[in-house]
Design an enzyme around this catalytic site. Structure first.
Site, PDB file in Angstrom:
ATOM      1  N   ASN A  13      47.970  44.732  40.857  1.00 30.89           N
ATOM      2  CA  ASN A  13      47.115  45.774  40.291  1.00 30.89           C
ATOM      3  C   ASN A  13      46.932  46.796  41.401  1.00 30.89           C
ATOM      4  OD1 ASN A  13      45.128  47.418  39.302  1.00 30.89           O
ATOM      5  ND2 ASN A  13      43.510  45.859  39.296  1.00 30.89           N
ATOM      6  N   TRP A  14      47.623  47.912  41.247  1.00 35.14           N
ATOM      7  CA  TRP A  14      47.626  48.899  42.327  1.00 35.14           C
ATOM      8  C   TRP A  14      46.320  49.687  42.408  1.00 35.14           C
ATOM      9  CZ3 TRP A  14      53.091  51.689  42.459  1.00 35.14           C
ATOM     10  CH2 TRP A  14      54.082  50.730  42.715  1.00 35.14           C
ATOM     11  N   LYS A  15      45.496  49.590  41.353  1.00 31.13           N
ATOM     12  CA  LYS A  15      44.231  50.343  41.299  1.00 31.13           C
ATOM     13  C   LYS A  15      44.529  51.843  41.477  1.00 31.13           C
ATOM     14  CE  LYS A  15      41.901  46.144  42.597  1.00 31.13           C
ATOM     15  NZ  LYS A  15      40.728  45.496  43.171  1.00 31.13           N
ATOM     16  N   HIS A  98      39.127  45.074  33.527  1.00 24.70           N
ATOM     17  CA  HIS A  98      38.975  44.820  34.957  1.00 24.70           C
ATOM     18  C   HIS A  98      37.524  45.070  35.367  1.00 24.70           C
ATOM     19  CE1 HIS A  98      39.345  45.116  39.293  1.00 24.70           C
ATOM     20  NE2 HIS A  98      40.423  44.372  39.149  1.00 24.70           N
ATOM     21  N   GLU A 100      36.246  46.447  37.821  1.00 29.94           N
ATOM     22  CA  GLU A 100      35.916  47.802  38.306  1.00 29.94           C
ATOM     23  C   GLU A 100      35.690  48.748  37.139  1.00 29.94           C
ATOM     24  OE1 GLU A 100      39.280  48.038  40.908  1.00 29.94           O
ATOM     25  OE2 GLU A 100      38.349  46.507  42.181  1.00 29.94           O
ATOM     26  N   GLU A 170      38.652  36.766  37.684  1.00 27.34           N
ATOM     27  CA  GLU A 170      38.409  37.498  38.923  1.00 27.34           C
ATOM     28  C   GLU A 170      36.916  37.542  39.238  1.00 27.34           C
ATOM     29  OE1 GLU A 170      42.057  40.281  39.679  1.00 27.34           O
ATOM     30  OE2 GLU A 170      40.365  41.397  38.896  1.00 27.34           O
ATOM     31  N   GLY A 176      38.450  42.424  46.815  1.00 28.88           N
ATOM     32  CA  GLY A 176      38.486  43.407  47.890  1.00 28.88           C
ATOM     33  C   GLY A 176      37.530  43.091  49.033  1.00 28.88           C
ATOM     34  N   SER A 216      41.110  38.800  46.429  1.00 27.97           N
ATOM     35  CA  SER A 216      41.525  38.567  47.822  1.00 27.97           C
ATOM     36  C   SER A 216      42.604  37.498  47.953  1.00 27.97           C
ATOM     37  CB  SER A 216      40.310  38.216  48.705  1.00 27.97           C
ATOM     38  OG  SER A 216      39.390  39.280  48.710  1.00 27.97           O
ATOM     39  N   GLY A 237      45.376  42.622  44.144  1.00 31.70           N
ATOM     40  CA  GLY A 237      45.037  44.008  44.449  1.00 31.70           C
ATOM     41  C   GLY A 237      45.688  44.437  45.752  1.00 31.70           C
ATOM     42  N   GLY A 238      44.908  44.434  46.821  1.00 29.24           N
ATOM     43  CA  GLY A 238      45.366  44.936  48.120  1.00 29.24           C
ATOM     44  C   GLY A 238      46.741  44.448  48.556  1.00 29.24           C
TER      45      GLY A 238
HETATM   46  P1  13P Z   1      42.043  42.238  45.764  1.00 33.05           P
HETATM   47  O1  13P Z   1      43.268  41.369  45.740  1.00 33.05           O
HETATM   48  O2  13P Z   1      42.224  43.510  46.546  1.00 33.05           O
HETATM   49  O3  13P Z   1      40.815  41.475  46.145  1.00 33.05           O
HETATM   50  O4  13P Z   1      41.816  42.730  44.253  1.00 33.05           O
HETATM   51  C1  13P Z   1      41.827  41.791  43.255  1.00 33.05           C
HETATM   52  C2  13P Z   1      41.830  42.516  41.968  1.00 33.05           C
HETATM   53  O5  13P Z   1      40.857  43.118  41.581  1.00 33.05           O
HETATM   54  C3  13P Z   1      43.073  42.502  41.180  1.00 33.05           C
HETATM   55  O6  13P Z   1      42.854  43.000  39.916  1.00 33.05           O
END
Ligand code: 13P
Length: 256
Positions: A13-15, A98, A100, A170, A176, A216, A237-238
């Site tokens: 998930n590149w956000k 998600h 966020e 999640e 994050g 994470s 994510g990251g």
């Molecule tokens: P991180 O891997 O950066 O913690 O993000 C997880 C996430 O929200 C994937 O959708």
């Protein structure tokens, strides 16, 4: 049925990261590293990157997805993208709900349900996100909350359609933050989601659904998380923005 028959899926998930040009470069860098993956590999990108990412992913085993879609087919919804628009450009995966989106953009269990409905109607595969805040975990309501999020989102979804649903657990406190859920915590909630699916549908539906952990997840902790009996993959994510790290996570599932 056991874990081995479920489809393992690692999705990035590149956000809100990467321009189209950068998206092309990132997909091109990831592709050779994951070509022998023993799981499905997905990258969900910002809308504006979808074309470029899709072009770069042609001929590879990387599937490109979006990060959200709207519940209406079309209309006066400035800034939104309809599921049919994604389908029309050959995108068939979308993240819905998600945290966020829930946290910063007012998404509720009901809008998550409506967006899930629209995505399934358009023929897309949905990565449905559920999870609790730290406060909710400390209140001891994780189980009820995650079961409720799952039930509301899937209301009216047929057993056949469920075949196009992946659920991502999640926990918000792990996203994050570098603070991963322990393998036991992740497995416990993934198992609970599986039980919820069994309750809503039947035993086979629960055993067959792919449930990811996200929060994470990285090259160092992926193997332990992915070895858990109810963790079938990851939503990353990251680490999905770093080719070597993303590939290492895929390697971990392939070995597991
Ligand atoms: P991180 O891997 O950066 O913690 O993000 C997880 C996430 O929200 C994937 O959708």
């Amino acid at each position: 049925m056991n874990k081995a028959v479920r489809k393992a899926v690692i999705a990035g998930n590149w956000k809100m990261n990467k321009t189209p040009e950068e998206a092309k470069e990132l997909i091109s860098a990831i592709a050779p590293l994951v070509k022998d993956a023993g799981c499905d590999v997905m990258a969900c990108t910002p809308y504006v990157d979808l074309w470029a990412a899709q072009e770069a992913a042609k001929g590879t085993n990387i599937q490109i997805g979006a990060e959200n879609c709207h519940w209406a087919k079309s209309g006066a919804f400035t800034g939104e993208i309809a599921a049919d628009m994604l389908a029309a450009m050959g995108i068939n995966i979308v993240i819905i709900g998600h945290s966020e989106r829930r946290q910063y953009f007012g998404e509720t269990d009901v809008t998550v349900h409506d967006r899930t409905r629209a995505a399934l109607d358009a023929g897309l595969t949905v990565i449905l996100c559920v999870g609790e805040t730290l406060e909710q975990r400390e209140q001891g309501i994780t189980s009820e909350l995650v079961a409720m999020q799952t039930k509301i989102a899937l209301g009216g979804v047929s057993k056949e359609e469920l075949g196009r649903v992946i659920i991502a657990y999640e926990p918000l406190w792990a996203i994050g933050t570098g603070k991963t859920a322990t393998a036991q915590q992740a497995n416990e909630v993934c198992a609970l989601i599986r039980d919820t699916i069994k309750e809503l549908y039947d035993e086979a539906a629960g055993e067959g659904i792919t449930i990811q952990y996200g929060g994470s997840m990285n090259a160092a902790n992926a193997a332990e998380l992915l070895a858990q009996p109810d963790v079938d993959g990851g939503l990353i994510g990251g680490a999905s923005l770093k080719p070597a790290d993303f590939a290492a996570i895929i390697e971990a599932v392939t070995k597991g």
